[in-house]
Design an enzyme around this catalytic site. Structure first.
Site, PDB file in Angstrom:
ATOM      1  N   ASP A 151     -50.013  18.027   3.010  1.00  0.00           N
ATOM      2  CA  ASP A 151     -50.896  16.914   2.699  1.00  0.00           C
ATOM      3  C   ASP A 151     -50.143  15.593   2.782  1.00  0.00           C
ATOM      4  OD1 ASP A 151     -53.576  16.100   1.579  1.00  0.00           O
ATOM      5  OD2 ASP A 151     -52.302  15.330  -0.029  1.00  0.00           O
ATOM      6  N   GLU A 176     -50.781  16.751   7.852  1.00  0.00           N
ATOM      7  CA  GLU A 176     -51.880  15.788   7.877  1.00  0.00           C
ATOM      8  C   GLU A 176     -51.260  14.419   8.153  1.00  0.00           C
ATOM      9  OE1 GLU A 176     -55.374  13.893   5.034  1.00  0.00           O
ATOM     10  OE2 GLU A 176     -53.409  14.385   4.234  1.00  0.00           O
TER      11      GLU A 176
END
Length: 547
Positions: free
Chosen positions: A243, A288
């Site tokens: 993330d 990401e």
């Protein structure tokens, strides 16, 4: 500094063609030299001289565990529920699962972690995860999990102690300052202030006040996050979706793209990768990185395997909605050239249509099933690891806010649901009767069957699964076409993005020869494709694969 600038210049030059300028002529324009019009023979790779930078790939399926399948009747999806649905995923054809956060967390979404070594009790236990891993691996399905290292929850014991005690060893694990100390306020992750009040202090949290950022200049933080990664690999997890990968150091808009910040981000992810190699040197890391290819490329250098291709997702959906050529091969060739340069040829693209942070693909497409089928057909015939967001294969709808794009997976057609149906969140978009797995299982022309067919093609054909990509211009703006090739074979993919029958002349080329045999095709309304010599006729909203 000279080598770094030289490498950066090469990277920028490779990518320059993606954002403007004229494309080189597509290879199909080079005709066969036979004077009597005899079709050119299919060349071998050696004879034709084409090169293929292969990307061995797997179809992944993103699961929000809370919404997927409930094994114990509490309305909340859980790990045992995912295990119960592995055969559904195997039949779909996927070879990998991405579990959204499963660590302990006070929130419904889990992106604010309170214990990196614990399973969220709503989802089960460590033994439940190990059972899921064993059953998935027995079916040839890999499992990666979301790992959120950029920030913790404000409820994490580390952060509570850091705020309470200025002398705590955890104080430097976060960025905590006196309230009147000058600090940049141009948030790189949004419009709000990245600083949040904590009584006599303020702390940095670029996403939300409930997510204080960790300070990766602190060696103990880096050591701990590597330890966390190793721990889950040792439990049997096959890798991580990382993330906010560009925000480890990229906190402020004014510096997020600076050479210094890019260098620090790269150094951290290289350190992370090196640390994980001791537990599993083949762990898959996908980041990401909601940014351009120039930001993603450096992180593929002995660090991440993949970065999600956000630009491509938008282009595919726009083309499907506009019923026009997605024109992806030209830009992908240049992006992959840059990625190859940065990674030494060791990368795999991570493609997708939508994810848990975006409006669902079917809603973006206005609920048009034909457009959804064409978006899926493009996605699943391109290089890289395609990621499907749970429910995308049945056309789940959803528009922001976030809870509405993470609704319960509709398994049953009837309003009363059935065993395993989750109910933690009231339905706004996917109400009973709208769509369901049960309903689409019965209809061989459904979106679900379309996904199964496309994934089956991909799994059966090395050119689609692992091959490189090259341009092919049909001269028809309603058709999307490209060559997919391995080192010793090639196929032509043609999509009719429109609702009308289309035709095109498939001229032979010196590089790839002639494409003369339709080996796979979808169809609409029972209408198929045909190839008469060099002339292809293709049905509305359909795809053909030609050798």
């Amino acid at each position: 500094m000279k080598p770094r600038w030289a490498a950066w210049l090469v990277l920028v030059c490779l990518l320059a063609g993606c954002f403007g300028g004229e494309s080189a002529p597509a290879d199909h324009a080079a005709r066969s030299s036979a004077p009597d019009g005899t079709p050119a023979p299919v060349p071998s790779a050696a004879a034709a001289g084409w090169k293929a930078d292969e990307q061995p790939s797997t179809v992944f399926y993103e699961i929000f565990v809370r919404s997927f399948y409930d094994s114990d009747g509490d309305g909340i999806g859980d790990l045992n529920g995912v295990t119960e649905k592995l055969d559904y995923l195997k039949e779909l054809g996927v070879g990998g699962i991405w579990l959204m956060p499963i660590n302990a967390s006070p929130s419904y979404h889990g992106y604010d972690v309170t214990d990196y070594y614990a399973i969220n009790p709503d989802y089960g236990t460590l033994e439940d995860l190990k059972r899921l891993l064993a059953e998935a691996h027995a079916r040839g399905i890999k499992v990666i999990m979301d790992l959120v290292v950029n920030h913790t929850s404000r409820e994490h014991p580390w952060f509570k102690e850091a705020l309470a005690d200025p002398d705590s060893p955890y104080r430097n694990w976060y960025t905590i300052k006196p309230p009147d100390e000058a600090a940049p306020s141009d948030n790189a992750a949004g419009t709000g202030s990245p600083w949040h009040d904590a009584g006599s202090y303020k702390y940095l949290g670029i996403f939300w006040e409930g997510m204080p950022d960790l300070n990766f200049d602190e060696p103990k933080v880096r050591e701990e996050m590597i330890k966390v990664g190793r721990y889950w690999l040792e439990q049997g997890v096959d890798g991580f979706r990382l993330d906010a990968a560009k925000h480890i150091y990229g906190d402020f808009a004014s510096t997020v793209h600076s050479e210094e910040i890019a260098g620090k981000n790269k150094a951290w992810w290289q350190e992370f990768r090196s640390g994980l190699n001791e537990a599993n040197p083949n762990a898959y890391l996908v980041g990401e990185i909601w940014d351009s290819a120039t930001t993603i490329a450096p992180l593929l250098d002995k660090a991440l395997d993949s970065g999600f291709n956000f630009d491509l997702a938008g282009r595919i959906l726009d083309a499907a909605k506009g019923e026009r050529d997605p024109d992806v091969a030209f830009s992908l060739k240049r992006v992959y050239g840059a990625y190859g340069q940065a990674s030494g040829g060791s990368f795999t693209d991570a493609t997708f249509l939508s994810n848990h942070d975006q409006n669902r693909a079917m809603s973006v497409l206005g609920g048009n099933v034909n457009h959804a089928k064409m978006a899926a057909a493009v996605l699943l015939t391109l290089p890289g690891n395609p990621f499907l967001y749970y429910g995308e294969e049945i056309g789940m709808l959803g528009m922001k806010p976030d809870e509405a794009i993470r609704e319960p997976m509709p398994w049953y057609a009837g309003p009363s649901g059935g065993p395993g149906q989750t109910s933690w969140e009231p339905l706004r978009y996917n109400k009973p009767g709208a769509t369901s797995v049960e309903q689409q299982e019965r209809d061989e022309r459904s979106l679900l069957h379309h996904y199964r067919m496309l994934i089956k093609w991909r799994n059966e054909m090395p050119e689609l699964r692992d091959g490189d990509i090259d341009e092919y211009d049909t001269g028809n703006a309603k058709l999307g076409a490209y060559v997919r090739m391995t080192k010793d074979a090639r196929v032509l993919v043609v999509h009719n993005m429109s609702g009308e029958k289309q035709s095109a002349k498939l001229t032979a080329s010196e590089r790839y020869g002639a494409f003369r045999e339709i080996v796979r095709q979808t169809g609409s309304g029972g209408e198929g494709a045909s190839l008469d010599g060099e002339t292809l006729s293709i049905a509305p909203f359909s795809t053909v694969i030609i050798r």
